[in-house]
Design an enzyme around this catalytic site. Structure first.
Site, PDB file in Angstrom:
ATOM      1  N   PRO A   1       0.218  85.100 106.243  1.00 41.77           N
ATOM      2  CA  PRO A   1      -0.602  84.016 105.681  1.00 41.77           C
ATOM      3  C   PRO A   1       0.270  82.868 105.193  1.00 41.77           C
ATOM      4  O   PRO A   1       1.311  83.095 104.571  1.00 41.77           O
ATOM      5  CB  PRO A   1      -1.324  84.700 104.517  1.00 41.77           C
ATOM      6  CG  PRO A   1      -1.297  86.152 104.833  1.00 41.77           C
ATOM      7  CD  PRO A   1      -0.025  86.383 105.574  1.00 41.77           C
ATOM      8  N   GLU A   2      -0.148  81.651 105.491  1.00 41.12           N
ATOM      9  CA  GLU A   2       0.567  80.462 105.046  1.00 41.12           C
ATOM     10  C   GLU A   2      -0.272  79.774 103.969  1.00 41.12           C
ATOM     11  O   GLU A   2      -1.298  80.317 103.537  1.00 41.12           O
ATOM     12  CB  GLU A   2       0.858  79.560 106.240  1.00 41.12           C
ATOM     13  CG  GLU A   2       1.635  80.301 107.346  1.00 41.12           C
ATOM     14  CD  GLU A   2       1.898  79.456 108.587  1.00 41.12           C
ATOM     15  OE1 GLU A   2       2.073  78.235 108.450  1.00 41.12           O
ATOM     16  OE2 GLU A   2       1.931  80.027 109.694  1.00 41.12           O
TER      17      GLU A   2
ATOM     18  N   LYS B   1       3.361  80.465  99.297  1.00 40.68           N
ATOM     19  CA  LYS B   1       2.663  81.678  99.710  1.00 40.68           C
ATOM     20  C   LYS B   1       2.472  82.664  98.558  1.00 40.68           C
ATOM     21  O   LYS B   1       2.047  83.798  98.776  1.00 40.68           O
ATOM     22  CB  LYS B   1       3.428  82.337 100.862  1.00 40.68           C
ATOM     23  CG  LYS B   1       3.626  81.392 102.056  1.00 40.68           C
ATOM     24  CD  LYS B   1       4.513  81.998 103.113  1.00 40.68           C
ATOM     25  CE  LYS B   1       4.824  80.991 104.222  1.00 40.68           C
ATOM     26  NZ  LYS B   1       5.665  81.561 105.283  1.00 40.68           N
TER      27      LYS B   1
ATOM     28  N   ARG C   1      12.331  82.306 116.270  1.00 41.74           N
ATOM     29  CA  ARG C   1      10.881  82.244 116.036  1.00 41.74           C
ATOM     30  C   ARG C   1      10.192  81.620 117.241  1.00 41.74           C
ATOM     31  O   ARG C   1      10.641  80.595 117.777  1.00 41.74           O
ATOM     32  CB  ARG C   1      10.562  81.399 114.788  1.00 41.74           C
ATOM     33  CG  ARG C   1      11.193  81.903 113.512  1.00 41.74           C
ATOM     34  CD  ARG C   1      10.702  83.287 113.108  1.00 41.74           C
ATOM     35  NE  ARG C   1       9.271  83.311 112.869  1.00 41.74           N
ATOM     36  CZ  ARG C   1       8.692  83.011 111.694  1.00 41.74           C
ATOM     37  NH1 ARG C   1       9.440  82.648 110.669  1.00 41.74           N
ATOM     38  NH2 ARG C   1       7.391  83.083 111.560  1.00 41.74           N
TER      39      ARG C   1
END
Length: 282
Positions: A2-3, A59, A270
């Site tokens: 989650p961001e 976060k 990434r």
């Protein structure tokens, strides 16, 4: 993971459900979840406390209690769910129950459960400082991505010697807090900056474009409930819909703006999506 938009939606949900509620007792079944205290002390200190205030930095979720602060980092798969009674928790099937690692029994009979299939999430309990942003776990965390005080001059100065690709720097929570992989791709696409651009090559104008894109994209995502690509949900399985508005992240085929094929590559290990025509390398 989650961001900022997803964590903000979790925060809003919990504030609506929990403000003023009192914790009767706490049960933690995964010791590592209690990151800065022994489990027994973590549980005992929270008993009798009421939820008073709700904050977010990047976060991190911060819950102000009567005289303590409870901090939660959801990491990859952490979720908060509220059940009407302990019986509802007891009636969960074994597959669901094994992933619940903390239960907060509330005085009104409800149970706030923390569920985490990966067990990466962490919680911290502290005596409340004068300013919640001074909590030890938040030291070194940068300004929030939606902080109105985020400014191009400051970011330019902070990163003027950074030789890393801008995509990697946007993921550095000590620079800007709350941006993860999905939104970094979207922010750089809207800013027309290649994820491979050397950060020290960016101008003040480039950083302003990044800030403007960040504010617009994250604000829009919050309204949409966040982005659900694999498993993000909160409350009664609420899920976000901003994935329907993504321009490059996870996309195959041609760019919606210029018809150039979108490239899927890696930056700093990434997964990264970008348009080599629209996004110029600096």
């Amino acid at each position: 993971m989650p961001e900022a938009p997803e964590v903000q939606n979790v925060l809003q949900y919990l504030e609506e459900e929990l403000k003023g509620s009192q914790i009767e007792r706490v049960k933690v079944t995964h010791p590592k979840l209690a990151a800065n205290l022994p489990v027994e002390q973590f549980e005992s200190r929270l008993a009798g406390q009421r939820f008073r205030g709700f904050h977010r930095l990047g976060k991190y979720l911060v819950f102000e209690l009567d005289n303590l602060d409870l901090v939660s980092h959801l990491r990859m798969e952490g979720k908060f769910q509220i059940y009407p009674s302990p019986k509802d928790v007891d009636d969960l099937d074994e597959k669901e129950a094994k992933h619940i690692h903390a239960q907060f029994l509330l005085q009104d009979g409800r149970v706030l459960c923390y569920r985490d299939t990966r067990k990466f999430g962490r919680m911290y309990v502290y005596d409340r400082p004068e300013n919640w942003k001074d909590l030890p776990v938040l030291v070194g965390v940068g300004k929030d991505a939606l902080d109105p005080d985020l400014n191009a001059e400051e970011l330019l100065e902070m990163t003027r010697k950074r030789k890393a690709p801008i995509k990697s720097v946007l993921l550095d929570q000590s620079v800007i807090a709350g941006i993860g992989n999905i939104y970094a791709d979207e922010i750089l696409f809207e800013s027309r900056i290649s994820p491979f651009s050397v950060t020290s090559h960016l101008s003040k104008k480039d950083w302003q474009a990044i800030i403007d894109a960040t504010h617009r994209i994250l604000s829009s995502s919050i309204v949409a409930g966040g982005t659900t690509i694999r498993s993000f949900s909160y409350g009664k399985n609420h899920a976000g819909s901003y994935q329907d508005h993504l321009m490059v992240h996870g996309k195959e085929g041609d760019c919606a703006l210029c018809d150039t094929p979108i490239v899927h590559t890696r930056v700093g290990q990434r997964s990264t999506w970008y348009c080599p025509s629209c996004q110029k390398e600096k």
